[in-house]
Design a protein around this motif. Structure first.
Motif, PDB file in Angstrom:
ATOM      1  N   TRP A   4      -0.844   3.389 -52.555  1.00 40.97           N
ATOM      2  CA  TRP A   4      -0.972   3.084 -50.805  1.00 40.97           C
ATOM      3  C   TRP A   4      -1.325   4.977 -50.366  1.00 40.97           C
ATOM      4  N   HIS A  14       0.594  -3.873 -38.280  1.00 47.02           N
ATOM      5  CA  HIS A  14       0.211  -4.054 -39.589  1.00 47.02           C
ATOM      6  C   HIS A  14       0.006  -5.547 -39.533  1.00 47.02           C
ATOM      7  N   VAL A  16      -0.077  -8.707 -42.413  1.00 48.80           N
ATOM      8  CA  VAL A  16       0.092  -9.558 -42.890  1.00 48.80           C
ATOM      9  C   VAL A  16      -0.354 -10.619 -43.488  1.00 48.80           C
ATOM     10  N   LEU A  31       8.262  -4.187 -45.908  1.00 47.32           N
ATOM     11  CA  LEU A  31       7.554  -3.336 -44.625  1.00 47.32           C
ATOM     12  C   LEU A  31       7.032  -2.897 -43.418  1.00 47.32           C
ATOM     13  N   HIS A 197      -3.165  -6.711 -43.764  1.00 45.39           N
ATOM     14  CA  HIS A 197      -2.702  -6.255 -45.928  1.00 45.39           C
ATOM     15  C   HIS A 197      -2.825  -7.746 -46.723  1.00 45.39           C
ATOM     16  N   LEU A 228      -0.959  -5.712 -52.063  1.00 43.92           N
ATOM     17  CA  LEU A 228       0.290  -5.299 -52.426  1.00 43.92           C
ATOM     18  C   LEU A 228       0.331  -6.895 -52.957  1.00 43.92           C
ATOM     19  N   LEU A 324       8.276   0.237 -51.564  1.00 36.36           N
ATOM     20  CA  LEU A 324       7.165   1.185 -50.312  1.00 36.36           C
ATOM     21  C   LEU A 324       7.087   2.211 -50.158  1.00 36.36           C
ATOM     22  N   VAL A 329       4.462   4.965 -48.033  1.00 36.93           N
ATOM     23  CA  VAL A 329       4.474   3.117 -46.652  1.00 36.93           C
ATOM     24  C   VAL A 329       5.747   5.103 -45.695  1.00 36.93           C
TER      25      VAL A 329
END
Length: 333
Positions: A4, A14, A16, A31, A197, A228, A324, A329
């Motif tokens: 990361w 963010h 995803v 996350l 992501h 991921l 994470l 993260v």
């Protein structure tokens, strides 16, 4: 591929995405918990109408309202929002055109469903507009209400179209609130405040879609974030032995000796079964290594998340969030 990237923690939105079946909603939730760790407030948003967040956290279906659904380690707070097109449009009309009463009338007439069916892209405009409002919202002291917003976005096959539909709307609307709102959404999505992501499994089709999505994001000038790697299974063979075992070269005598050293009597039937299982494991491990090498060509940060054999519930979400967090993260640079 590196771990990361600490710079990703500077992003406020963010997004995803991932091929269907890769566990993108689960990873988005983990996350969000990781980003909330340490006293931060994070909003987790879904837009697909599946109530996937409620199912993961074992709560009642989410209304069109931001509700606290979990506490994060270190005093953090996780809120969730399921955006629905109809209330989003009513809110939009009220906010930008002062048409709250007219909006209610439109609702009774069924005009909202008609409008969003006639122009499917309108739904995506409403969804991204609401997300932008949540990201930019401030309190009476001028501080952002949310330290980060995590969006469980549509799958990779349509995520770029979903994110960039507002740019097309901005081109169509030359003046007025729609133009200004659309330009604000475009600025956010194409800025350093946003990272997209991608969740994948170490399998051919998800890896292929992930690489295609990276290329599409680059072409649209949207910022790819991290890859991921979900449900990564542990390897049980030394790296030097994988190629030989995958080709069927397993030393049965060495296998028997190891079993006997462990106090297990190995007959021919057991040895044959274990040899076959070793070959299957090696074939899978080699395929996963090759998939990871293909992903490395994208030159993006990555995090490996293990396969949880017990399935996914709230406890497992916290476990994934902790992994994470261990990879950086949410940590300040």
């Amino acid at each position: 591929m590196t771990g990361w990237n600490a710079e990703l923690n500077d992003a406020r939105l963010h997004i995803v995405s991932g091929k269907g079946g890769t566990g993108k909603t689960t990873v988005a939730a983990a996350l969000a918990l990781a980003l909330a760790t340490g006293g931060r407030r994070v909003l987790l948003v879904e837009v697909e109408g599946r109530q996937g967040i409620a199912q993961l956290f074992d709560t009642a279906p989410l209304p069109y309202a931001e509700e606290t659904i979990a506490a994060a380690p270190g005093g953090g707070e996780l809120r969730a929002l399921a955006i629905d097109a109809e209330p989003a449009l009513l809110e939009y009309l009220s906010m930008f055109y002062n048409l709250g009463f007219a909006g209610r009338t439109l609702k009774r007439m069924g005009a909202i469903e008609f409008a969003t069916t006639l122009a499917p892209g309108l739904r995506d405009v409403l969804f991204t507009g609401k997300v932008k409002e949540c990201v930019g919202r401030t309190d009476e002291h001028g501080r952002h209400v949310y330290d980060a917003v995590v969006l469980d976005a549509p799958p990779t096959g349509r995520v770029v179209k979903f994110l960039d539909v507002t740019r097309a709307m901005a081109d169509l609307a030359k003046v007025g609130p729609i133009r200004g709102q659309s330009e604000g959404v475009v600025r956010l999505l194409h800025s350093g405040d946003t990272a997209v992501h991608l969740v994948t499994l170490l399998e051919d089709l998800p890896v292929r879609e992930t690489l295609e999505a990276v290329a599409e994001l680059d072409a649209a000038e949207l910022r790819p974030g991290a890859v991921l790697l979900n449900r990564v299974r542990p390897g049980h063979l030394p790296a030097r032995s994988v190629a030989a075992a995958a080709a069927g070269r397993v030393d049965a005598d060495r296998l028997r000796t190891g079993l006997e050293a462990a106090g297990v009597t190995a007959d021919a039937e057991l040895l044959d079964a274990l040899t076959e299982e070793t070959v299957e494991h090696a074939v899978r491990s080699r395929a996963e290594q090759e998939a990871e090498e293909r992903l490395a060509a994208a030159d993006l940060p990555s995090v490996r998340l293990p396969e949880l054999t017990a399935g996914i519930d709230v406890a497992e979400l916290y476990e994934l969030a902790e992994i994470l967090t261990e990879h950086g993260v949410g940590r300040s640079r």
